[in-house]
Design a protein around this motif. Structure first.
Motif, PDB file in Angstrom:
ATOM      1  N   PRO A   1       0.809  -1.222   0.000  1.00 21.71           N
ATOM      2  CA  PRO A   1       0.000   0.000   0.000  1.00 21.71           C
ATOM      3  C   PRO A   1       0.851   1.286   0.000  1.00 21.71           C
ATOM      4  N   CYS A   2       0.208   2.362  -0.400  1.00 24.66           N
ATOM      5  CA  CYS A   2       0.873   3.666  -0.397  1.00 24.66           C
ATOM      6  C   CYS A   2       1.109   4.098   1.053  1.00 24.66           C
ATOM      7  N   GLU A   3       2.289   4.648   1.279  1.00 22.71           N
ATOM      8  CA  GLU A   3       2.612   5.097   2.634  1.00 22.71           C
ATOM      9  C   GLU A   3       2.480   6.613   2.768  1.00 22.71           C
ATOM     10  N   HIS A   4       2.569   7.055   3.993  1.00 22.26           N
ATOM     11  CA  HIS A   4       2.582   8.492   4.303  1.00 22.26           C
ATOM     12  C   HIS A   4       1.450   9.255   3.641  1.00 22.26           C
TER      13      HIS A   4
ATOM     14  N   CYS B   1       0.922   5.079  -6.803  1.00 23.75           N
ATOM     15  CA  CYS B   1       0.549   5.937  -5.684  1.00 23.75           C
ATOM     16  C   CYS B   1       0.718   7.406  -6.062  1.00 23.75           C
ATOM     17  N   PHE B   2      -0.208   8.201  -5.593  1.00 21.25           N
ATOM     18  CA  PHE B   2      -0.041   9.653  -5.680  1.00 21.25           C
ATOM     19  C   PHE B   2       0.399  10.103  -4.297  1.00 21.25           C
TER      20      PHE B   2
ATOM     21  N   GLU C   1       8.103  10.687  -1.739  1.00 18.24           N
ATOM     22  CA  GLU C   1       8.270  10.198  -3.101  1.00 18.24           C
ATOM     23  C   GLU C   1       8.607   8.715  -3.036  1.00 18.24           C
ATOM     24  N   GLY C   2       8.714   8.113  -4.217  1.00 21.07           N
ATOM     25  CA  GLY C   2       9.017   6.691  -4.279  1.00 21.07           C
ATOM     26  C   GLY C   2       7.772   5.903  -4.682  1.00 21.07           C
TER      27      GLY C   2
ATOM     28  N   TYR D   1       9.724   7.242   0.666  1.00 26.39           N
ATOM     29  CA  TYR D   1      10.854   8.122   0.971  1.00 26.39           C
ATOM     30  C   TYR D   1      10.403   9.542   1.244  1.00 26.39           C
ATOM     31  N   ALA D   2      10.867  10.059   2.360  1.00 25.87           N
ATOM     32  CA  ALA D   2      10.683  11.490   2.603  1.00 25.87           C
ATOM     33  C   ALA D   2      11.669  12.225   1.714  1.00 25.87           C
ATOM     34  N   ASN D   3      11.299  13.417   1.272  1.00 26.11           N
ATOM     35  CA  ASN D   3      12.313  14.194   0.554  1.00 26.11           C
ATOM     36  C   ASN D   3      12.629  15.488   1.285  1.00 26.11           C
TER      37      ASN D   3
END
Ligand SMILES: *[C@@H]1O[C@H](CO)[C@@H](O)[C@H](O)[C@H]1NC(C)=O
Length: 205
Positions: free
Chosen positions: A43-46, A56-57, A63-64, A69-71
Motif C-alpha cells: 500500500p501507499c505510505e505516508h 501511488c499519488f 516520493e518513491g 521516501y521522505a524528501n
C-alpha cells in the motif's frame, strides 16, 4: 485520518473532468487517469493515494513507488539521511538543517578552523598549535629538562633551569676559576680546580 479522504475526493472530481474524453476544452489541465477500484500492493505510505493499480499519488514531501521516501530540499548534505520532509539526520561531525555545517566536537581553539577532511570533521590548526582541538602549543626549540611548552615558542622551566628551551642550568653560587654550571648548583671544574664551586686547587706534587 481526515486529510486522506479529502484529497481522495478532490482527485475524484479532477478525474471526472479529465475522463470526459479527448474533446476536453483546451487549457484545462490534464490530470492523471484515476481508477476508483485501483489496488496498490504494497500500500501507499505516508498518506499517499492509490490512483491506479500499483501507482501511488504521494502527498507533499514524499516520493518513491509507495511514497516510502521522505524528501528534503535542499537535499541532506555530507551523507545526511532525510528522516521526514525537511528533516535530515546528520552523521557525526555535521549539523545544521541540511547537515551542511561541519561541527568539531568541543570546538577548535586558538584560531583553529573546523573543516571536513574526507568526510570527517577536523580542526585545522594554525602553525604554532597542534592537537585535536589545537589546544597544544608548539615550541619549535623544544623544552628540555622537564620544561613545558605553555604558549607558542614559550617554555615554562622547572626551578634550576633557564633559557628559551630551559637549557641553561642555574648555579646560585657562581662556578669559579672557569668552571661551568652544568646542572642546577653543580659546577664542572677546570683542572686543577675542584669543589662545589671549583674553589679548591688540588695539591700538585
Ligand atoms: C487492477 O487490478 C485488479 C485485480 O487486482 C483487476 O481486476 C483490475 O482489472 C485492474 N485494473 C486495471 C485498470 O488494470
Amino acid at each position: 485520518m481526515g486529510f486522506a479522504p479529502l484529497l481522495f475526493a478532490s482527485l475524484m472530481s479532477l478525474a471526472g473532468v479529465c475522463s470526459g474524453g479527448s474533446d476536453a476544452p483546451r487549457g484545462v489541465a490534464v490530470g492523471f487517469v484515476f481508477d476508483l477500484k485501483a489496488k496498490c500492493e504494497p500500500p501507499c505510505e505516508h498518506a499517499g493515494v492509490c490512483i491506479r493499480n500499483n501507482t501511488c499519488f504521494c502527498s507533499r514531501g514524499y516520493e518513491g513507488e509507495t511514497c516510502q521516501y521522505a524528501n528534503c530540499y535542499p537535499k541532506c548534505k555530507n551523507g545526511g539521511v532525510c528522516l521526514r520532509p525537511g528533516k535530515c539526520r546528520c552523521p557525526p561531525g555535521f549539523g545544521g538543517r541540511y547537515c551542511h555545517k561541519v561541527m568539531c566536537d568541543g570546538g577548535c581553539w586558538n584560531g583553529g578552523e573546523c573543516t571536513a577532511v574526507n568526510g570527517v570533521a577536523k580542526c585545522i590548526c594554525p602553525s604554532s598549535w597542534a592537537g585535536s582541538k589545537c589546544q597544544e602549543a608548539i615550541c619549535p626549540q623544544g623544552c628540555r629538562n622537564g620544561g613545558l611548552c605553555v604558549a607558542p615558542g614559550i617554555c615554562s622551566c622547572v626551578e634550576g633551569w633557564l633559557g628559551g628551551a630551559c637549557h641553561t642550568a642555574v648555579c646560585s653560587q657562581p662556578c669559579l676559576h672557569g668552571g661551568k654550571c652544568i646542572s642546577p648548583n653543580k659546577c664542572r671544574c677546570r683542572p686543577p680546580f675542584s669543589g662545589p664551586r671549583c674553589e679548591e686547587r688540588k695539591k700538585s706534587h
